[in-house]
Design a protein around this motif. Structure first.
Motif, PDB file in Angstrom:
ATOM      1  N   LYS A 156       0.854  -1.186   0.000  1.00 16.14           N
ATOM      2  CA  LYS A 156       0.000   0.000   0.000  1.00 16.14           C
ATOM      3  C   LYS A 156       0.890   1.236   0.000  1.00 16.14           C
ATOM      4  O   LYS A 156       1.871   1.293   0.746  1.00 16.14           O
ATOM      5  CB  LYS A 156      -0.918   0.007   1.223  1.00 16.14           C
ATOM      6  N   ILE A 177      -4.501   6.646  -0.271  1.00 15.02           N
ATOM      7  CA  ILE A 177      -3.791   5.371  -0.147  1.00 15.02           C
ATOM      8  C   ILE A 177      -4.090   4.499  -1.371  1.00 15.02           C
ATOM      9  O   ILE A 177      -5.243   4.157  -1.636  1.00 15.02           O
ATOM     10  CB  ILE A 177      -4.185   4.626   1.143  1.00 15.02           C
ATOM     11  N   GLU A 236      -2.365   1.244  -4.171  1.00 12.57           N
ATOM     12  CA  GLU A 236      -1.787  -0.097  -4.117  1.00 12.57           C
ATOM     13  C   GLU A 236      -0.711  -0.255  -5.180  1.00 12.57           C
ATOM     14  O   GLU A 236      -0.719   0.451  -6.186  1.00 12.57           O
ATOM     15  CB  GLU A 236      -2.870  -1.164  -4.326  1.00 12.57           C
ATOM     16  N   LYS A 284       0.254  -0.378 -10.508  1.00 12.53           N
ATOM     17  CA  LYS A 284      -0.095   0.339  -9.285  1.00 12.53           C
ATOM     18  C   LYS A 284      -1.363   1.154  -9.483  1.00 12.53           C
ATOM     19  O   LYS A 284      -1.764   1.459 -10.611  1.00 12.53           O
ATOM     20  CB  LYS A 284       1.057   1.255  -8.841  1.00 12.53           C
ATOM     21  N   GLU A 309       2.813  -0.404   3.594  1.00  7.78           N
ATOM     22  CA  GLU A 309       2.745  -1.849   3.860  1.00  7.78           C
ATOM     23  C   GLU A 309       3.374  -2.609   2.701  1.00  7.78           C
ATOM     24  O   GLU A 309       3.220  -2.230   1.540  1.00  7.78           O
ATOM     25  CB  GLU A 309       1.280  -2.272   4.040  1.00  7.78           C
TER      26      GLU A 309
END
Length: 231
Positions: free
Chosen positions: A37, A58, A60, A70, A181
């Motif tokens: 993330k 946010i 990915e 992404k 993350e």
């Protein structure tokens, strides 16, 4: 000719080597080694976004050895994009380390195939040269597993020490993206499974070298009587 027990073990070892070959090829061709993330920090700072509002910033990211994609979230909705590592992005990464990972896996593929061939040879006949026998099979499996371990370790070093995800996320971006993350995905674990498979092969070859004692049946004693001697 090898015994039935050894034939079975070497046939199983050849199957295991071929499975390892398939796992490495699939892992190399799939862009899901790492997912994560990413936070659009520049966009969040521009509007002074608080915790509930950070969800809009946010996105990915996912990538493998050759390509990835992404979703960028900078407050105006998600924007999907795909990218390739070669030839442009690799210049912004640790080029030597990334190329080494690919080379390690290619060498592991080669030794997996060599192990597959030698296992079939040992299942069919007993080679007269030691290098073609169980010793050679152990050597090829050890080398294949070792190169996979080197590739996996190098990839982990690229991610954790050289900030691979952050470099990819910020490639040709105006805004700054921060990694929130990171997760190693299935393709990465396929390589780990492949290395484990070669360790299993070493165990199978070790078992094939054990000479199990043969069960001998006790011969029946002949009972000779006086009447038998007379006739």
């Amino acid at each position: 000719m090898p015994g039935c027990f050894k034939k079975t073990l070497f046939a199983l070892a050849s199957l295991v080597s071929f499975v390892s070959f398939i796992l490495i090829v699939v892992a190399m061709g799939t862009p899901k080694w790492m997912t994560g993330k990413i936070l659009c920090k520049t966009g969040a700072d521009l509007v002074n976004a608080t915790d509930p509002e950070l969800v809009k910033f946010i996105g990915e990211i996912y990538y493998g050895l050759f390509r990835g994609g992404k979703i960028r979230q900078c407050g105006l909705g998600g924007r999907r994009s795909k990218f390739t590592i070669f030839p442009h992005m690799v210049k912004k990464l640790n080029t030597g380390l990334h190329v080494m990972i690919i080379l390690f896996l290619c060498v592991a593929i080669f030794f997996s195939l060599v192990s597959f061939g030698f296992c079939i040879l040992n299942a069919v006949k007993v080679p007269y040269r030691a290098i073609k026998g169980p010793a050679g099979v152990c050597l090829w499996n050890f080398l294949a597993g070792g190169f996979i371990v080197l590739a996996v370790t190098s990839f982990m070093a690229a991610v954790k020490l050289h900030h691979l995800t952050e470099r990819i996320a910020n490639f040709r971006e105006i805004f700054l993206f921060v990694i929130l993350e990171e997760r190693f995905e299935d393709c990465f674990w396929l390589c780990v499974a492949s290395a484990t498979i070669h360790a299993v092969n070493l165990l199978l070859i070790a078992i094939s070298g054990i000479n199990f004692p043969k069960i001998k049946t006790k011969p029946e004693e002949a009972n000779v009587t006086a009447e038998d001697i007379m006739y």
